[in-house]
Design an enzyme around this catalytic site. Structure first.
Site, PDB file in Angstrom:
ATOM      1  N   HIS A 129      18.117  70.114  56.020  1.00 45.34           N
ATOM      2  CA  HIS A 129      17.043  69.072  56.421  1.00 45.34           C
ATOM      3  C   HIS A 129      17.025  69.330  57.952  1.00 45.34           C
ATOM      4  O   HIS A 129      17.922  69.823  58.778  1.00 45.34           O
ATOM      5  CB  HIS A 129      17.712  67.864  56.186  1.00 45.34           C
ATOM      6  CG  HIS A 129      16.825  66.804  56.479  1.00 45.34           C
ATOM      7  ND1 HIS A 129      16.399  66.337  57.712  1.00 45.34           N
ATOM      8  CD2 HIS A 129      15.891  65.968  55.986  1.00 45.34           C
ATOM      9  CE1 HIS A 129      15.743  65.302  57.805  1.00 45.34           C
ATOM     10  NE2 HIS A 129      15.351  64.984  56.416  1.00 45.34           N
ATOM     11  N   ASP A 207      26.485  67.452  55.965  1.00 45.39           N
ATOM     12  CA  ASP A 207      25.272  66.256  55.855  1.00 45.39           C
ATOM     13  C   ASP A 207      25.579  65.795  54.380  1.00 45.39           C
ATOM     14  O   ASP A 207      24.956  66.372  53.724  1.00 45.39           O
ATOM     15  CB  ASP A 207      24.074  67.204  56.100  1.00 45.39           C
ATOM     16  CG  ASP A 207      22.899  66.180  55.903  1.00 45.39           C
ATOM     17  OD1 ASP A 207      22.783  65.204  55.569  1.00 45.39           O
ATOM     18  OD2 ASP A 207      21.722  66.796  56.273  1.00 45.39           O
ATOM     19  N   GLN A 210      22.324  63.120  51.010  1.00 45.91           N
ATOM     20  CA  GLN A 210      21.874  63.138  49.527  1.00 45.91           C
ATOM     21  C   GLN A 210      23.146  62.873  48.720  1.00 45.91           C
ATOM     22  O   GLN A 210      22.805  62.563  47.514  1.00 45.91           O
ATOM     23  CB  GLN A 210      21.213  64.300  49.133  1.00 45.91           C
ATOM     24  CG  GLN A 210      19.772  64.311  49.937  1.00 45.91           C
ATOM     25  CD  GLN A 210      18.859  63.444  49.421  1.00 45.91           C
ATOM     26  OE1 GLN A 210      18.791  62.827  48.482  1.00 45.91           O
ATOM     27  NE2 GLN A 210      17.727  62.939  50.453  1.00 45.91           N
ATOM     28  N   LYS A 233      19.427  55.432  51.920  1.00 44.63           N
ATOM     29  CA  LYS A 233      19.314  56.210  50.844  1.00 44.63           C
ATOM     30  C   LYS A 233      20.321  55.698  49.828  1.00 44.63           C
ATOM     31  O   LYS A 233      20.524  56.016  48.536  1.00 44.63           O
ATOM     32  CB  LYS A 233      19.754  57.493  51.092  1.00 44.63           C
ATOM     33  CG  LYS A 233      18.231  58.316  51.996  1.00 44.63           C
ATOM     34  CD  LYS A 233      18.626  59.812  51.960  1.00 44.63           C
ATOM     35  CE  LYS A 233      17.861  60.606  53.129  1.00 44.63           C
ATOM     36  NZ  LYS A 233      16.592  60.550  52.996  1.00 44.63           N
ATOM     37  N   CYS A 374      10.832  67.773  55.268  1.00 49.60           N
ATOM     38  CA  CYS A 374      11.715  68.248  56.532  1.00 49.60           C
ATOM     39  C   CYS A 374      12.606  69.206  56.216  1.00 49.60           C
ATOM     40  O   CYS A 374      13.767  69.242  57.076  1.00 49.60           O
ATOM     41  CB  CYS A 374      12.667  67.015  56.915  1.00 49.60           C
ATOM     42  SG  CYS A 374      11.807  65.371  57.114  1.00 49.60           S
TER      43      CYS A 374
HETATM   44  C1  LIG Z   1      19.899  66.074  53.447  1.00 53.31           C
HETATM   45  C2  LIG Z   1      19.352  65.043  54.451  1.00 53.31           C
HETATM   46  N1  LIG Z   1      19.753  65.075  55.762  1.00 53.31           N
HETATM   47  C3  LIG Z   1      19.242  64.193  56.771  1.00 53.31           C
HETATM   48  C4  LIG Z   1      18.378  63.570  56.251  1.00 53.31           C
HETATM   49  C5  LIG Z   1      17.900  62.579  57.635  1.00 53.31           C
HETATM   50  O1  LIG Z   1      17.975  61.265  57.235  1.00 53.31           O
HETATM   51  P1  LIG Z   1      17.751  60.107  58.400  1.00 53.31           P
HETATM   52  O2  LIG Z   1      16.207  60.156  58.433  1.00 53.31           O
HETATM   53  O3  LIG Z   1      18.171  58.861  57.845  1.00 53.31           O
HETATM   54  O4  LIG Z   1      18.516  60.323  59.731  1.00 53.31           O
HETATM   55  C6  LIG Z   1      17.749  63.400  55.068  1.00 53.31           C
HETATM   56  C7  LIG Z   1      16.788  62.536  54.837  1.00 53.31           C
HETATM   57  O5  LIG Z   1      15.883  62.832  54.142  1.00 53.31           O
HETATM   58  C8  LIG Z   1      18.348  64.236  54.112  1.00 53.31           C
HETATM   59  O6  LIG Z   1      17.746  64.273  52.885  1.00 53.31           O
END
Ligand SMILES: Cc1ncc(COP(=O)(O)O)c(C=O)c1O
Length: 416
Positions: A129, A207, A210, A233, A374
Site C-alpha cells: 500500500h 503493515d 488487513q 478496519k 493505493c
Molecule cells: C495494507 C494497508 N496498509 C495501509 C493502509 C492505510 O490505512 P490508513 O489509511 O488507515 O492509514 C491500508 C488501507 O487501506 C491498507 O489496506
C-alpha cells in the site's frame, strides 16, 4: 509463530446474530457491503461504547485530578491494554497514532532517521500500500539510501530467495512488508521474513492493516520490530491507529511529533522527553477513539473471537473464488487458494473498466471498490491499470456473494 493464520478448531460464527448488530443493515435498500477492506462498518456495541464514554466519562487524559479526568485516564489506559492484548503485544509497546499511515511515518522519522544512512538499503515488496511505499521513498531520498523491491510470482507471492539475496549484501537496514495484501490478498510469511532479516541485523516493519481484522495475530510471536494496524478496519472508529514497537527499540527512539504530553521537563530553550510510549503521543490523543477501538476488540471476542471470524471469512472467500470463476471474462488476481490469502478478491474484467464495473454493481446496492487501492506500483508490476475489489467481513453471507456474482453477470452481458 507459524505463518499459517488460524487454528482449525475455531468456534463458528453466528452470522445472523452478527448481522443483527450492524445498523446499516437495517436500511431499506438492502445494501450489500463488500468494501470492508477499505473501511469496516461499525457494530452497535462499538457505537454505544463511544457514545456512553463521550457522554458520561469524558475529559482530557493525563492532565486532571477530578472525577471525570480520572475516569477518562482509566478508560484510556484500559483501552491500551485491551488493544495490545488483542494482538499479543503489551501496553508498554503500544503507541496510539492517527492511523497506520501515521505509524509508518513515525518509524520512518524516528528509528529510520537515526539508523538508515547513505548506501544503506530498505526492502519493501511490489504489493505494498502507498502507506508502506512513500515514507520509505522519502526516507531513502533524504538519506541517499536505496529502496529495493521484492518481486511477486504469478500468484502474487514474494520469493524468500530474492530476500536472502538482498540481505546477503549486508546493507539492508529494514524490511517493510504487508502481512496481508490489500489487493492480492496474499498472506506473507512474516515470521520467516523476520527470522531471515534478523540473521542479517535488519529490522522488520509489518503493515498489519488487513491482517488484524481478519486473523489471529500474535505480534510477540511473529518477532516483528514494528507492527502497525488501523482501527477503522477492525469495526472500530477512524482517527486511531496502532503501532507496536519492540521495547528495546523504544527507549532509544527520538520523538516524532513534539508538544504537550510527550515531555518530561520543558525549559526556555530545551526539553527532555517523556519515557515509554508517551513520548510518541504528542498533544491530546484520540481518547474516544481508543475507547471505541477497545470496544471493537471486545466485540470481536464476544462474537466468538478472531479465529472464528477468520474461519468464516476463509469459507466466504473460498465460495467467492469458486463463484467468481464462473463469470465470463473475469480474472481474480492473487493466490488461487483461499487458505493462502486474506478475505478479499480483486479482479480484472476483460473489456470493462473497474469504475464502470463498480457503478453497475452500485445500481444493485453492491458496494465494492474500484481503482488501484493505493497500490499503484503493484498495478504497474502486474501490467493492469486498475482492479475491482470485493472484500469480506464477519457479517458477509454466501447470499451476498451470490448478489455480487449476479450483478457481475450483468456486467458481462453489457460488455460482451
Ligand atoms: C495494507 C494497508 N496498509 C495501509 C493502509 C492505510 O490505512 P490508513 O489509511 O488507515 O492509514 C491500508 C488501507 O487501506 C491498507 O489496506
Amino acid at each position: 509463530m507459524s505463518d499459517v493464520a488460524a487454528p482449525s478448531t475455531a468456534t463458528s460464527l453466528d452470522v445472523q446474530a452478527v448481522r443483527a448488530q450492524f445498523p446499516y443493515l437495517e436500511r431499506p435498500e438492502g445494501i450489500v457491503y463488500l468494501d470492508s477492506g477499505a473501511s469496516a462498518q461499525k457494530p452497535r456495541p462499538v457505537l454505544d461504547a463511544m457514545y456512553s464514554f463521550a457522554g458520561l466519562h469524558y475529559a482530557n487524559v493525563h492532565r486532571g485530578v477530578h472525577r471525570l479526568a480520572i475516569e477518562a485516564d482509566t478508560a484510556y489506559d484500559a483501552a491500551r491494554r485491551t488493544v495490545a492484548a488483542f494482538v499479543g503485544s503489551t501496553a508498554r509497546e503500544t503507541i496510539f497514532v492517527k492511523s497506520i499511515t501515521e505509524g509508518i511515518n513515525l518509524v520512518a522519522h524516528t528509528w529510520a532517521e537515526q539508523h538508515v544512512g547513505e548506501g544503506d538499503e530498505v526492502v519493501i515488496t511490489h504489493m505494498e500500500h502507498h502507506a508502506n511505499v512513500v515514507p520509505w521513498q522519502q526516507l531513502c531520498l533524504r538519506k541517499g539510501a536505496t529502496l529495493r523491491y521484492l518481486e511477486l510470482d504469478e500468484e502474487g507471492r514474494i520469493d524468500l530467495a530474492q530476500l536472502d539475496g538482498f540481505l546477503a549484501a549486508g546493507r539492508v537496514k529494514l524490511v517493510a512488508l504487508a502481512h496481508v495484501s490489500n489487493v492480492l490478498g496474499t498472506r506473507n510469511p512474516v515470521a520467516e521474513v523476520v527470522r531471515r532479516a534478523h540473521e542479517h541485523d535488519a529490522l522488520v516493519l509489518v503493515d498489519g492493516a488487513q491482517a488484524v481484522p481478519q486473523e489471529p495475530v500474535d505480534v510477540a510471536a511473529l518477532g516483528a520490530d514494528f507492527y502497525g494496524w488501523t482501527g477503522h478496519k477492525l469495526y472500530g472508529p477512524t482517527g486511531i491507529g496502532v503501532l507496536h514497537v519492540r521495547r528495546e527499540l523504544l527507549a532509544d527512539m527520538p520523538p516524532f511529533l513534539t508538544g504537550g504530553d510527550m515531555i518530561n521537563v520543558v525549559d526556555f530553550q530545551e526539553t527532555t522527553w517523556a519515557t515509554g510510549v508517551q513520548r510518541f503521543e504528542a498533544g491530546t490523543p484520540p481518547i474516544v477513539e481508543a475507547v471505541g477501538l477497545a470496544a471493537a476488540c471486545d466485540w470481536v471476542d464476544a462474537i466468538g473471537g478472531i479465529a472464528a471470524v477468520h474461519a468464516h471469512e476463509e469459507a466466504i472467500t473460498a465460495y467467492a473464488l469458486e463463484r467468481l470463476a464462473t463469470v465470463e471474462g473475469l480474472r481474480v488476481v492473487g493466490p488461487r487458494d483461499a487458505a493462502g490469502r486474506g478475505a478479499l478478491t480483486s479482479f480484472a474484467f476483460a473489456g470493462a473498466h473497474p469504475h464502470d464495473v463498480a457503478e453497475i454493481l452500485a445500481r444493485r446496492e453492491v458496494c465494492v471498490r474500484a481503482g488501484q487501492h493505493c497500490a499503484e506500483p503493484l498495478h504497474r508490476a502486474m501490467g493492469i491499470p486498475a482492479t475491482t475489489r470485493a472484500s469480506y467481513a464477519a457479517h458477509t453471507t454466501r447470499e451476498e456473494i451470490d448478489a455480487l456474482v449476479d450483478a457481475l453477470g450483468e456486467v458481462a452481458r453489457i460488455f460482451a
